[in-house]
Design a protein around this motif. Sequence first.
Motif, PDB file in Angstrom:
ATOM      1  N   GLN A 139       0.303  -0.769   0.553  1.00  0.00           N
ATOM      2  CA  GLN A 139       0.395  -0.008   0.174  1.00  0.00           C
ATOM      3  C   GLN A 139       0.467   1.278   0.228  1.00  0.00           C
ATOM      4  O   GLN A 139       0.594   2.063  -0.712  1.00  0.00           O
ATOM      5  N   MET A 140       1.893   1.208   0.343  1.00  0.00           N
ATOM      6  CA  MET A 140       2.966   2.123   0.845  1.00  0.00           C
ATOM      7  C   MET A 140       3.749   2.344  -0.666  1.00  0.00           C
ATOM      8  O   MET A 140       3.809   3.817  -0.630  1.00  0.00           O
ATOM      9  N   LYS A 141       3.838   1.559  -1.452  1.00  0.00           N
ATOM     10  CA  LYS A 141       4.241   1.625  -2.618  1.00  0.00           C
ATOM     11  C   LYS A 141       3.990   2.428  -3.087  1.00  0.00           C
ATOM     12  O   LYS A 141       4.098   3.471  -4.194  1.00  0.00           O
ATOM     13  N   GLU A 142       2.558   2.953  -3.830  1.00  0.00           N
ATOM     14  CA  GLU A 142       1.154   3.406  -4.099  1.00  0.00           C
ATOM     15  C   GLU A 142       1.595   4.643  -4.097  1.00  0.00           C
ATOM     16  O   GLU A 142       0.873   5.864  -4.729  1.00  0.00           O
ATOM     17  N   ARG A 182      13.677   3.471   7.373  1.00  0.00           N
ATOM     18  CA  ARG A 182      13.279   4.094   9.588  1.00  0.00           C
ATOM     19  C   ARG A 182      12.581   4.801   8.995  1.00  0.00           C
ATOM     20  O   ARG A 182      11.646   4.208  10.169  1.00  0.00           O
ATOM     21  N   GLU A 183      12.100   5.385   8.330  1.00  0.00           N
ATOM     22  CA  GLU A 183      10.562   5.959   8.428  1.00  0.00           C
ATOM     23  C   GLU A 183       9.519   5.606   8.074  1.00  0.00           C
ATOM     24  O   GLU A 183       8.623   5.308   8.859  1.00  0.00           O
ATOM     25  N   TRP A 184       9.699   4.559   7.326  1.00  0.00           N
ATOM     26  CA  TRP A 184       8.522   3.640   7.328  1.00  0.00           C
ATOM     27  C   TRP A 184       8.658   2.299   8.139  1.00  0.00           C
ATOM     28  O   TRP A 184       6.630   1.961   8.609  1.00  0.00           O
ATOM     29  N   MET A 185       9.747   2.006   9.056  1.00  0.00           N
ATOM     30  CA  MET A 185       9.025   0.931  10.057  1.00  0.00           C
ATOM     31  C   MET A 185       9.525   0.939  11.272  1.00  0.00           C
ATOM     32  O   MET A 185       8.726   0.159  12.368  1.00  0.00           O
ATOM     33  N   GLY A 186       9.771   2.170  11.630  1.00  0.00           N
ATOM     34  CA  GLY A 186      10.724   2.275  12.387  1.00  0.00           C
ATOM     35  C   GLY A 186      11.905   1.720  12.755  1.00  0.00           C
ATOM     36  O   GLY A 186      12.512   0.616  12.316  1.00  0.00           O
TER      37      GLY A 186
END
Length: 380
Positions: A139-142, A182-186
């Motif tokens: 979903q983030m890829k979009e 890191r921004e996406w996952m922590g």
Amino acid sequence: MLCETMNVRQRWLETVLFGKADRCPLLPGGGRKSTLERWHSEGLPENVKDVAEYAYRQVGGTFAWPRPGEGFYVNERMIPQFEEKVVEERERTLVVQDWKGNVCEISKEYSLEYLVNPIDFVTRRWLKCPVGNRDEWEQMKERYDPEDASRLPADAGAKAQRLREREFPLGMSFPGPFWQLREWMGFENLCMAFHDETDMVRDMIAFWSDFIDRLLERAFEYIQPDYIRINEDMAYKGFAMISPGMVHEFILPVWQRWGRRVKEAGCPVYGVDSDGFVGELIPIWIEAGMNFCEPMEVAAGCDVPRFRRKYGRKMAYLGGVDKRAIAAGGETIEKEIARLSPVIKEGGMIPGCDHGVPADVSWQNFVYYVKLLAEATGWL
């Protein structure tokens, strides 16, 4: 007698590339909200817009002060962004969702604006990051279409034409692979994923590599910048956040790919920004084709004179002045500037505070630091 022989762009490039600058750029750094509040209480007028210039004038500086020029902004952020909102109000804190999709807890003294702009140093407790599994990753890829027209200036051609005769350095900054994942996952989740979800991590890195490479390609169709900076905070006080071996395996190929793109475009400076101790990373950055790094935090063990002896002219530096010495003032800051003076004179260093100037620095000590720095760089 002091005189002007170069414009701001020429001076910056000559310094960074170990050329023959008329003098080194003067970039002492500045404070955020809490620091400025202290300085205003200690004599800095409220209406001053450029604090560094004001301090320079206070110590007798007469050179024309460089003004920011027109930029060529390339938007690498997610489109659309998440809704910024307060999720829950607690007794002393707020649980909020920021534009990146992170849910975190902050003190009530801060607003959502603090999570968008670097107004001040804000401590937060992370509760949830936007990517926690493969479905959320898909979903983030979009949100990252490199062909989106809004990622380049609407008047890109006309802007590039105006910038061809610029007299100031023009650069672009992009998050590196480690920073962006890191921004996406922590941070903790990402470190675990390097071990437990290797295939997904590789897919995320490859996606980001392609995305930024395409943005660079699109931007370079219009303009040749003076520098590209990769934001890649990935170091603690004593070591990198992942081992040099993992950096070689996962991250280096991406840096090298972007570096080839940068070099082919004729951009002379390819740099990186990382807090913490970067001694393990500098040789890898050099291998990646990078020739400039910042901010060189002294408290984390970054010693620019030592790095210069070890790596010579393969790497230039920005920052490197110990913020603790600025706070101490007097003989302490005098010794700090003296320690760096040989490297400043050699070139390949633009000295300044090794991060944002903290609120423990008094206005009097900041002005004295600017005086010493101006003397060391040829501005006084």
